[in-house]
Design a protein around this motif. Structure first.
Motif, PDB file in Angstrom:
ATOM      1  N   ASP A  38       2.778   7.626  21.862  1.00 47.49           N
ATOM      2  CA  ASP A  38       2.481   8.758  20.979  1.00 47.49           C
ATOM      3  C   ASP A  38       1.319   8.429  20.040  1.00 47.49           C
ATOM      4  O   ASP A  38       0.739   7.342  20.104  1.00 47.49           O
ATOM      5  CB  ASP A  38       3.741   9.201  20.211  1.00 47.49           C
ATOM      6  CG  ASP A  38       4.257   8.159  19.233  1.00 47.49           C
ATOM      7  OD1 ASP A  38       3.508   7.235  18.849  1.00 47.49           O
ATOM      8  OD2 ASP A  38       5.436   8.277  18.831  1.00 47.49           O
ATOM      9  N   ALA A  39       0.990   9.361  19.172  1.00 50.37           N
ATOM     10  CA  ALA A  39      -0.146   9.204  18.268  1.00 50.37           C
ATOM     11  C   ALA A  39       0.013   8.019  17.316  1.00 50.37           C
ATOM     12  O   ALA A  39      -0.966   7.463  16.841  1.00 50.37           O
ATOM     13  CB  ALA A  39      -0.351  10.486  17.466  1.00 50.37           C
ATOM     14  N   ASN A  40       1.251   7.624  17.047  1.00 47.06           N
ATOM     15  CA  ASN A  40       1.513   6.480  16.173  1.00 47.06           C
ATOM     16  C   ASN A  40       1.615   5.168  16.944  1.00 47.06           C
ATOM     17  O   ASN A  40       2.054   4.166  16.391  1.00 47.06           O
ATOM     18  CB  ASN A  40       2.797   6.707  15.367  1.00 47.06           C
ATOM     19  CG  ASN A  40       2.669   7.869  14.415  1.00 47.06           C
ATOM     20  OD1 ASN A  40       1.636   8.038  13.777  1.00 47.06           O
ATOM     21  ND2 ASN A  40       3.706   8.686  14.339  1.00 47.06           N
ATOM     22  N   LYS A  41       1.243   5.217  18.214  1.00 53.54           N
ATOM     23  CA  LYS A  41       1.253   4.034  19.088  1.00 53.54           C
ATOM     24  C   LYS A  41       2.656   3.534  19.409  1.00 53.54           C
ATOM     25  O   LYS A  41       2.862   2.360  19.692  1.00 53.54           O
ATOM     26  CB  LYS A  41       0.415   2.893  18.505  1.00 53.54           C
ATOM     27  CG  LYS A  41      -1.010   3.274  18.168  1.00 53.54           C
ATOM     28  CD  LYS A  41      -1.780   3.670  19.397  1.00 53.54           C
ATOM     29  CE  LYS A  41      -3.229   4.004  19.024  1.00 53.54           C
ATOM     30  NZ  LYS A  41      -3.886   4.815  19.984  1.00 53.54           N
ATOM     31  N   ASN A  42       3.646   4.428  19.365  1.00 53.13           N
ATOM     32  CA  ASN A  42       5.006   4.099  19.756  1.00 53.13           C
ATOM     33  C   ASN A  42       5.173   4.386  21.239  1.00 53.13           C
ATOM     34  O   ASN A  42       4.856   5.482  21.706  1.00 53.13           O
ATOM     35  CB  ASN A  42       6.021   4.932  18.965  1.00 53.13           C
ATOM     36  CG  ASN A  42       5.964   4.636  17.494  1.00 53.13           C
ATOM     37  OD1 ASN A  42       6.031   3.489  17.077  1.00 53.13           O
ATOM     38  ND2 ASN A  42       5.830   5.674  16.679  1.00 53.13           N
ATOM     39  N   VAL A  65       2.981  18.542  34.252  1.00 54.78           N
ATOM     40  CA  VAL A  65       3.502  17.610  33.251  1.00 54.78           C
ATOM     41  C   VAL A  65       2.660  16.339  33.254  1.00 54.78           C
ATOM     42  O   VAL A  65       2.265  15.832  32.199  1.00 54.78           O
ATOM     43  CB  VAL A  65       4.989  17.285  33.527  1.00 54.78           C
ATOM     44  CG1 VAL A  65       5.482  16.166  32.629  1.00 54.78           C
ATOM     45  CG2 VAL A  65       5.845  18.531  33.349  1.00 54.78           C
ATOM     46  N   PHE A  66       2.384  15.826  34.443  1.00 59.93           N
ATOM     47  CA  PHE A  66       1.578  14.609  34.568  1.00 59.93           C
ATOM     48  C   PHE A  66       0.196  14.809  33.950  1.00 59.93           C
ATOM     49  O   PHE A  66      -0.272  13.990  33.154  1.00 59.93           O
ATOM     50  CB  PHE A  66       1.450  14.221  36.044  1.00 59.93           C
ATOM     51  CG  PHE A  66       0.647  12.975  36.270  1.00 59.93           C
ATOM     52  CD1 PHE A  66       1.242  11.732  36.181  1.00 59.93           C
ATOM     53  CD2 PHE A  66      -0.705  13.045  36.566  1.00 59.93           C
ATOM     54  CE1 PHE A  66       0.504  10.574  36.380  1.00 59.93           C
ATOM     55  CE2 PHE A  66      -1.452  11.900  36.764  1.00 59.93           C
ATOM     56  CZ  PHE A  66      -0.843  10.661  36.671  1.00 59.93           C
ATOM     57  N   LEU A  67      -0.451  15.904  34.290  1.00 64.78           N
ATOM     58  CA  LEU A  67      -1.804  16.175  33.793  1.00 64.78           C
ATOM     59  C   LEU A  67      -1.826  16.331  32.277  1.00 64.78           C
ATOM     60  O   LEU A  67      -2.720  15.818  31.596  1.00 64.78           O
ATOM     61  CB  LEU A  67      -2.368  17.419  34.475  1.00 64.78           C
ATOM     62  CG  LEU A  67      -3.821  17.746  34.186  1.00 64.78           C
ATOM     63  CD1 LEU A  67      -4.731  16.597  34.599  1.00 64.78           C
ATOM     64  CD2 LEU A  67      -4.229  19.020  34.909  1.00 64.78           C
ATOM     65  N   LYS A  68      -0.838  17.014  31.738  1.00 65.14           N
ATOM     66  CA  LYS A  68      -0.752  17.201  30.292  1.00 65.14           C
ATOM     67  C   LYS A  68      -0.690  15.850  29.568  1.00 65.14           C
ATOM     68  O   LYS A  68      -1.420  15.614  28.604  1.00 65.14           O
ATOM     69  CB  LYS A  68       0.482  18.044  29.955  1.00 65.14           C
ATOM     70  CG  LYS A  68       0.695  18.321  28.505  1.00 65.14           C
ATOM     71  CD  LYS A  68       1.921  19.225  28.360  1.00 65.14           C
ATOM     72  CE  LYS A  68       2.457  19.216  26.962  1.00 65.14           C
ATOM     73  NZ  LYS A  68       3.680  20.011  26.838  1.00 65.14           N
ATOM     74  N   LEU A  69       0.169  14.952  30.037  1.00 65.78           N
ATOM     75  CA  LEU A  69       0.283  13.627  29.429  1.00 65.78           C
ATOM     76  C   LEU A  69      -1.008  12.827  29.603  1.00 65.78           C
ATOM     77  O   LEU A  69      -1.465  12.148  28.691  1.00 65.78           O
ATOM     78  CB  LEU A  69       1.452  12.856  30.042  1.00 65.78           C
ATOM     79  CG  LEU A  69       2.842  13.367  29.683  1.00 65.78           C
ATOM     80  CD1 LEU A  69       3.880  12.785  30.629  1.00 65.78           C
ATOM     81  CD2 LEU A  69       3.181  13.025  28.243  1.00 65.78           C
ATOM     82  N   LYS A  70      -1.599  12.926  30.778  1.00 65.57           N
ATOM     83  CA  LYS A  70      -2.830  12.189  31.075  1.00 65.57           C
ATOM     84  C   LYS A  70      -3.981  12.666  30.180  1.00 65.57           C
ATOM     85  O   LYS A  70      -4.698  11.851  29.591  1.00 65.57           O
ATOM     86  CB  LYS A  70      -3.177  12.374  32.553  1.00 65.57           C
ATOM     87  CG  LYS A  70      -4.403  11.663  33.018  1.00 65.57           C
ATOM     88  CD  LYS A  70      -4.113  10.217  33.285  1.00 65.57           C
ATOM     89  CE  LYS A  70      -5.315   9.594  33.967  1.00 65.57           C
ATOM     90  NZ  LYS A  70      -5.243   8.163  33.973  1.00 65.57           N
ATOM     91  N   LEU A  71      -4.149  13.972  30.062  1.00 62.53           N
ATOM     92  CA  LEU A  71      -5.253  14.520  29.275  1.00 62.53           C
ATOM     93  C   LEU A  71      -5.100  14.251  27.780  1.00 62.53           C
ATOM     94  O   LEU A  71      -6.093  14.120  27.063  1.00 62.53           O
ATOM     95  CB  LEU A  71      -5.400  16.022  29.526  1.00 62.53           C
ATOM     96  CG  LEU A  71      -5.895  16.402  30.919  1.00 62.53           C
ATOM     97  CD1 LEU A  71      -5.872  17.915  31.098  1.00 62.53           C
ATOM     98  CD2 LEU A  71      -7.282  15.843  31.188  1.00 62.53           C
ATOM     99  N   ARG A  72      -3.864  14.163  27.316  1.00 57.55           N
ATOM    100  CA  ARG A  72      -3.634  13.861  25.899  1.00 57.55           C
ATOM    101  C   ARG A  72      -3.719  12.359  25.620  1.00 57.55           C
ATOM    102  O   ARG A  72      -3.566  11.935  24.482  1.00 57.55           O
ATOM    103  CB  ARG A  72      -2.269  14.397  25.464  1.00 57.55           C
ATOM    104  CG  ARG A  72      -2.245  15.903  25.431  1.00 57.55           C
ATOM    105  CD  ARG A  72      -1.053  16.524  24.751  1.00 57.55           C
ATOM    106  NE  ARG A  72       0.177  15.781  24.791  1.00 57.55           N
ATOM    107  CZ  ARG A  72       1.383  16.331  24.803  1.00 57.55           C
ATOM    108  NH1 ARG A  72       1.513  17.637  24.806  1.00 57.55           N
ATOM    109  NH2 ARG A  72       2.459  15.590  24.809  1.00 57.55           N
ATOM    110  N   GLY A  73      -3.961  11.568  26.653  1.00 55.58           N
ATOM    111  CA  GLY A  73      -4.087  10.128  26.481  1.00 55.58           C
ATOM    112  C   GLY A  73      -2.783   9.418  26.218  1.00 55.58           C
ATOM    113  O   GLY A  73      -2.757   8.318  25.700  1.00 55.58           O
ATOM    114  N   GLU A  74      -1.680  10.050  26.577  1.00 63.60           N
ATOM    115  CA  GLU A  74      -0.365   9.484  26.305  1.00 63.60           C
ATOM    116  C   GLU A  74       0.193   8.663  27.460  1.00 63.60           C
ATOM    117  O   GLU A  74       1.105   7.872  27.266  1.00 63.60           O
ATOM    118  CB  GLU A  74       0.632  10.596  25.963  1.00 63.60           C
ATOM    119  CG  GLU A  74       0.291  11.339  24.695  1.00 63.60           C
ATOM    120  CD  GLU A  74       1.268  12.455  24.381  1.00 63.60           C
ATOM    121  OE1 GLU A  74       2.093  12.812  25.246  1.00 63.60           O
ATOM    122  OE2 GLU A  74       1.189  12.977  23.255  1.00 63.60           O
TER     123      GLU A  74
END
Length: 84
Positions: A25-29, A52-61
């Motif tokens: 996540d954004a807090n590096k957790n 779902v995969f693309l969403k996580l990939k594009l958000r850098g998560e």
């Protein structure tokens, strides 16, 4: 720890390949997101919703993808290697 979450997910679905992602996540957790196996043959393969995969990939998560095996050892199958 997230490894235990992955193991529990696989144990909850002993007759199908459990699948999901390890993400950050954004807090590096680091966290585990269990996903639904959309494969038509859940005992021998897995398929993750591409949206779902693309969403996580594009958000850098996205850190990694995991799945279990129902009737083999933990080594990658020929299909795993081919599709990696």
């Amino acid at each position: 720890m997230y490894v235990n979450e992955i193991i529990k997910h696989a144990e909850d679905f002993p007759d199908e390949e459990a699948c999901g992602v390890v993400a950050i996540d954004a807090n590096k957790n680091i966290f585990v997101k269990n996903l639904i196996n959309n494969s038509l043959n859940k005992q021998e393969s897995f398929s993750i919703d591409p949206g779902v995969f693309l969403k996580l990939k594009l958000r850098g998560e996205l850190v990694g993808v995991y799945h279990s095996h129902t009737h083999t050892n933990g080594q990658p199958s020929a299909q795993d290697i081919k599709e990696s």
